[in-house]
Design an enzyme around this catalytic site. Sequence first.
Site, PDB file in Angstrom:
ATOM      1  CG  HIS A  97      -3.941  -1.371  -1.974  1.00  0.00           C
ATOM      2  ND1 HIS A  97      -5.079  -1.991  -2.449  1.00  0.00           N
ATOM      3  CD2 HIS A  97      -4.339  -0.609  -0.927  1.00  0.00           C
ATOM      4  CE1 HIS A  97      -6.111  -1.641  -1.710  1.00  0.00           C
ATOM      5  NE2 HIS A  97      -5.699  -0.788  -0.783  1.00  0.00           N
TER       6      HIS A  97
ATOM      7  CG  MET B  61      -8.049   7.438   2.245  1.00  0.00           C
ATOM      8  SD  MET B  61      -7.056   7.378   3.737  1.00  0.00           S
ATOM      9  CE  MET B  61      -6.753   5.623   3.836  1.00  0.00           C
TER      10      MET B  61
ATOM     11  CG  ASP C 277      -6.705  -2.609   2.548  1.00  0.00           C
ATOM     12  OD1 ASP C 277      -5.682  -2.450   3.247  1.00  0.00           O
ATOM     13  OD2 ASP C 277      -7.201  -1.706   1.841  1.00  0.00           O
ATOM     14  N   GLY C 278      -5.737  -4.436   5.596  1.00  0.00           N
ATOM     15  CA  GLY C 278      -5.723  -3.937   6.971  1.00  0.00           C
ATOM     16  C   GLY C 278      -5.094  -4.913   7.946  1.00  0.00           C
ATOM     17  N   GLY C 279      -3.934  -4.531   8.474  1.00  0.00           N
ATOM     18  CA  GLY C 279      -3.289  -5.356   9.488  1.00  0.00           C
ATOM     19  C   GLY C 279      -2.748  -6.678   8.978  1.00  0.00           C
TER      20      GLY C 279
ATOM     21  CG  MET D  23     -12.423  -2.608   3.892  1.00  0.00           C
ATOM     22  SD  MET D  23     -10.838  -2.233   3.118  1.00  0.00           S
ATOM     23  CE  MET D  23      -9.955  -1.411   4.463  1.00  0.00           C
TER      24      MET D  23
ATOM     25  CG  ASP E  21      -5.033   2.613   0.456  1.00  0.00           C
ATOM     26  OD1 ASP E  21      -6.044   1.904   0.309  1.00  0.00           O
ATOM     27  OD2 ASP E  21      -3.952   2.180   0.901  1.00  0.00           O
TER      28      ASP E  21
ATOM     29  CG  HIS F 168      -9.233   0.684  -1.211  1.00  0.00           C
ATOM     30  ND1 HIS F 168      -8.739   0.392   0.049  1.00  0.00           N
ATOM     31  CD2 HIS F 168     -10.582   0.707  -1.076  1.00  0.00           C
ATOM     32  CE1 HIS F 168      -9.734   0.259   0.900  1.00  0.00           C
ATOM     33  NE2 HIS F 168     -10.867   0.454   0.246  1.00  0.00           N
TER      34      HIS F 168
ATOM     35  CB  SER G  43      -0.919  -0.005   1.228  1.00  0.00           C
ATOM     36  OG  SER G  43      -1.504   1.267   1.362  1.00  0.00           O
TER      37      SER G  43
ATOM     38  CG  MET H  14     -11.262   3.810   1.243  1.00  0.00           C
ATOM     39  SD  MET H  14      -9.767   3.634   2.254  1.00  0.00           S
ATOM     40  CE  MET H  14      -8.535   3.781   0.978  1.00  0.00           C
TER      41      MET H  14
ATOM     42  N   GLY I 205      -3.401   3.598   7.864  1.00  0.00           N
ATOM     43  CA  GLY I 205      -2.550   2.417   7.911  1.00  0.00           C
ATOM     44  C   GLY I 205      -2.167   2.134   9.359  1.00  0.00           C
TER      45      GLY I 205
HETATM   46  C1  DX5 Z   1      -6.545   1.872   5.012  1.00  0.00           C
HETATM   47  C2  DX5 Z   1      -6.084   1.404   3.670  1.00  0.00           C
HETATM   48  C3  DX5 Z   1      -5.060   0.345   3.704  1.00  0.00           C
HETATM   49  C4  DX5 Z   1      -3.825   0.648   4.523  1.00  0.00           C
HETATM   50  C5  DX5 Z   1      -3.339  -0.659   5.071  1.00  0.00           C
HETATM   51  O1  DX5 Z   1      -7.780   2.474   4.950  1.00  0.00           O
HETATM   52  O2  DX5 Z   1      -7.166   0.932   2.871  1.00  0.00           O
HETATM   53  O3  DX5 Z   1      -4.701  -0.063   2.385  1.00  0.00           O
HETATM   54  O4  DX5 Z   1      -2.803   1.274   3.821  1.00  0.00           O
HETATM   55  O5  DX5 Z   1      -2.280  -0.436   5.938  1.00  0.00           O
HETATM   56  P1  DX5 Z   1      -1.761  -1.562   6.932  1.00  0.00           P
HETATM   57  O6  DX5 Z   1      -1.269  -2.713   6.090  1.00  0.00           O
HETATM   58  O7  DX5 Z   1      -0.657  -0.873   7.669  1.00  0.00           O
HETATM   59  O8  DX5 Z   1      -2.906  -1.977   7.814  1.00  0.00           O
HETATM   60 ZN    ZN Z   2      -6.632   0.058   0.901  1.00  0.00          ZN
END
Ligand code: DX5
Ligand code: ZN
Length: 226
Positions: A36, A40, A176-178, A140, A38, A69, A11, A71, A147
């Site tokens: 990836h 926002m 996606d996430g953690g 998600m 992001d 992605h 990401s 958002m 992140g």
């Molecule tokens: C958060 C994003 C993710 C983010 C993931 O809203 O959609 O793509 O960058 O970051 P990590 O891998 O650190 O959770």
């Molecule tokens: Zn993302």
Amino acid sequence: MTHRPIRIAPSILSADFSRLGEEVRALDAAGADYFHVDIMDGHFVPNISFGPMVMASIRTLTTKTFDVHLMIAPVDPYIAAFAKAGADSITVHAEAGPHLQRSLQAIKAEGKRAGVAINPGTPLSAVEHILDDIDLLLVMSINPGFGGQTFIPHAMEKIRQAKALLGNRPIDLEVDGGVTADNARELAQAGINVFVAGTAILGGNDTTTYASRIAAIRTAASTVTA
Ligand code: DX5
Ligand code: ZN
């Protein structure tokens, strides 16, 4: 059930934006499959990242897939801009508007792969009737916006159910996430084939570590043969 090819998608949100181009080149050389991206808007999610102009500027640095992605809400007015900026796949949130299927048609009309993302609180039934319209389902495992958050354990069971729902359809299942090398194996076992990772790959922004961190996730994910 068939397993689709493993894809590791760093990401860009976790990049050092003061040297974004260098980060993209380093990730490309380190074996990233996808980028990836992001996006926002400070409205759909409580954070603002960047827009199509910045994306277009890094598009010139790599030939690899841009997994975008979105958002943002409303999303439809911006789909064409991200297609023109070089997206290969465009993912919209099921929660972002009242006419999800229309958004998916707009992505297809641009000739791009269409994805839907669902937040942790959104049931899988939100996508049950649009499976014929998507190439990718993004589950998600955090609430989007930042992140570095911790994987929400309940997402694992949701992913298993998502895989069952998709069956043998040619649809990528993305998380996606953690995501880390520690949970990648269980995620692959649950049905994930596209692994988004920000902190686990870019945390600390030491480009010399990217190859081994990408490889660690890939190795963990690849120990599963389904
Ligand atoms: C958060 C994003 C993710 C983010 C993931 O809203 O959609 O793509 O960058 O970051 P990590 O891998 O650190 O959770
Ligand atoms: Zn993302």
